[in-house]
Design a protein around this motif. Structure first.
Motif, short mmCIF file in Angstrom:
data_model
loop_
_atom_site.label_atom_id
_atom_site.label_comp_id
_atom_site.label_asym_id
_atom_site.label_seq_id
_atom_site.Cartn_x
_atom_site.Cartn_y
_atom_site.Cartn_z
N ALA A 70 0.83 -1.20 0.00
CA ALA A 70 0.00 0.00 0.00
C ALA A 70 0.87 1.25 0.00
O ALA A 70 2.00 1.23 0.50
N LYS A 71 0.35 2.32 -0.57
CA LYS A 71 1.00 3.64 -0.50
C LYS A 71 0.40 4.32 0.72
O LYS A 71 -0.72 4.80 0.69
N VAL A 72 1.16 4.32 1.81
CA VAL A 72 0.60 4.69 3.12
C VAL A 72 1.08 6.06 3.57
O VAL A 72 2.25 6.41 3.43
N THR A 73 0.13 6.79 4.15
CA THR A 73 0.43 8.02 4.87
C THR A 73 -0.04 7.81 6.30
O THR A 73 -1.17 7.38 6.53
N GLY A 74 0.82 8.09 7.25
CA GLY A 74 0.45 8.03 8.66
C GLY A 74 0.29 9.44 9.20
O GLY A 74 1.14 10.29 8.95
N LEU A 75 -0.79 9.67 9.91
CA LEU A 75 -1.06 10.98 10.51
C LEU A 75 -1.18 10.82 12.01
O LEU A 75 -1.90 9.93 12.49
N ASP A 76 -0.49 11.66 12.75
CA ASP A 76 -0.61 11.63 14.21
C ASP A 76 -0.31 13.03 14.75
O ASP A 76 0.41 13.81 14.12
N MET A 77 -0.85 13.31 15.93
CA MET A 77 -0.65 14.63 16.55
C MET A 77 0.60 14.68 17.40
O MET A 77 0.96 15.75 17.90
N MET A 78 1.28 13.56 17.59
CA MET A 78 2.43 13.51 18.49
C MET A 78 3.74 13.35 17.72
O MET A 78 4.03 12.28 17.20
N PRO A 79 4.57 14.40 17.69
CA PRO A 79 5.82 14.32 16.94
C PRO A 79 6.74 13.19 17.39
O PRO A 79 7.39 12.55 16.56
N HIS A 80 6.81 12.93 18.69
CA HIS A 80 7.75 11.89 19.15
C HIS A 80 7.28 10.49 18.72
O HIS A 80 8.11 9.63 18.45
N LEU A 81 5.98 10.27 18.59
CA LEU A 81 5.49 8.98 18.09
C LEU A 81 5.75 8.86 16.60
O LEU A 81 6.14 7.78 16.12
N LEU A 82 5.57 9.95 15.87
CA LEU A 82 5.88 9.94 14.44
C LEU A 82 7.36 9.67 14.20
O LEU A 82 7.71 8.94 13.26
N GLU A 83 8.21 10.23 15.03
CA GLU A 83 9.65 10.00 14.87
C GLU A 83 9.97 8.52 15.08
O GLU A 83 10.77 7.93 14.33
#
Length: 138
Positions: A70-83
């Motif tokens: 899949a061509k995936v985009t992840g969205l989250d409000m927490m920068p440390h979790l995204l990192e």
């Protein structure tokens, strides 16, 4: 009756507070990874499907979706979790776009995705109705 209105910034700060208080990444590693793998395995996605993982956290669902093509985009409000999610994806050589943002104010035009997923995060949204109406989710 006195009605108090929170600014969007204050509301978003209050939404982030619980996720800063503890080590959600450690919790996600312990209780979410296997469940996310099973969740994704049950999905019948075509390779190349454009998927948005809303409130993706550390990538527990995002990463297995990308593994399946899949061509995936992840969205989250927490920068440390995204990192943490970015590091995990890079370790496997997966190309995933990770964006900081809120489910209530998705920063994408309509029609950007074929599939929307959310393992746990969307249930914490204080205003999920606009999201469901916008994306015709029932």
């Amino acid at each position: 009756m006195i009605t108090q209105h929170l600014s969007i910034d204050k509301m978003q700060d209050s939404m982030r507070a619980p996720w800063i208080a503890g080590d959600f990444g450690a919790i996600a590693r312990e209780i979410g990874a296997r469940e996310a793998e099973a969740f994704v395995a049950r999905m019948q996605l075509e390779p190349g499907a454009r998927v948005l993982d809303i409130a993706c956290g550390t990538g527990n669902a995002t990463i297995p979706l990308a593994r399946r093509g899949a061509k995936v985009t992840g969205l989250d409000m927490m920068p440390h979790l995204l990192e943490e999610a970015r590091v995990r994806a890079a370790r496997e050589g997966l190309r995933i776009r990770f964006d900081e943002g809120f489910a209530e104010t998705l920063p994408y035009p309509d029609g950007s995705f074929d599939v929307l997923v959310s393992m746990f995060g969307i249930m914490f949204s204080p205003f999920p109705q606009p999201l469901f109406r916008r994306w015709h989710v029932s």
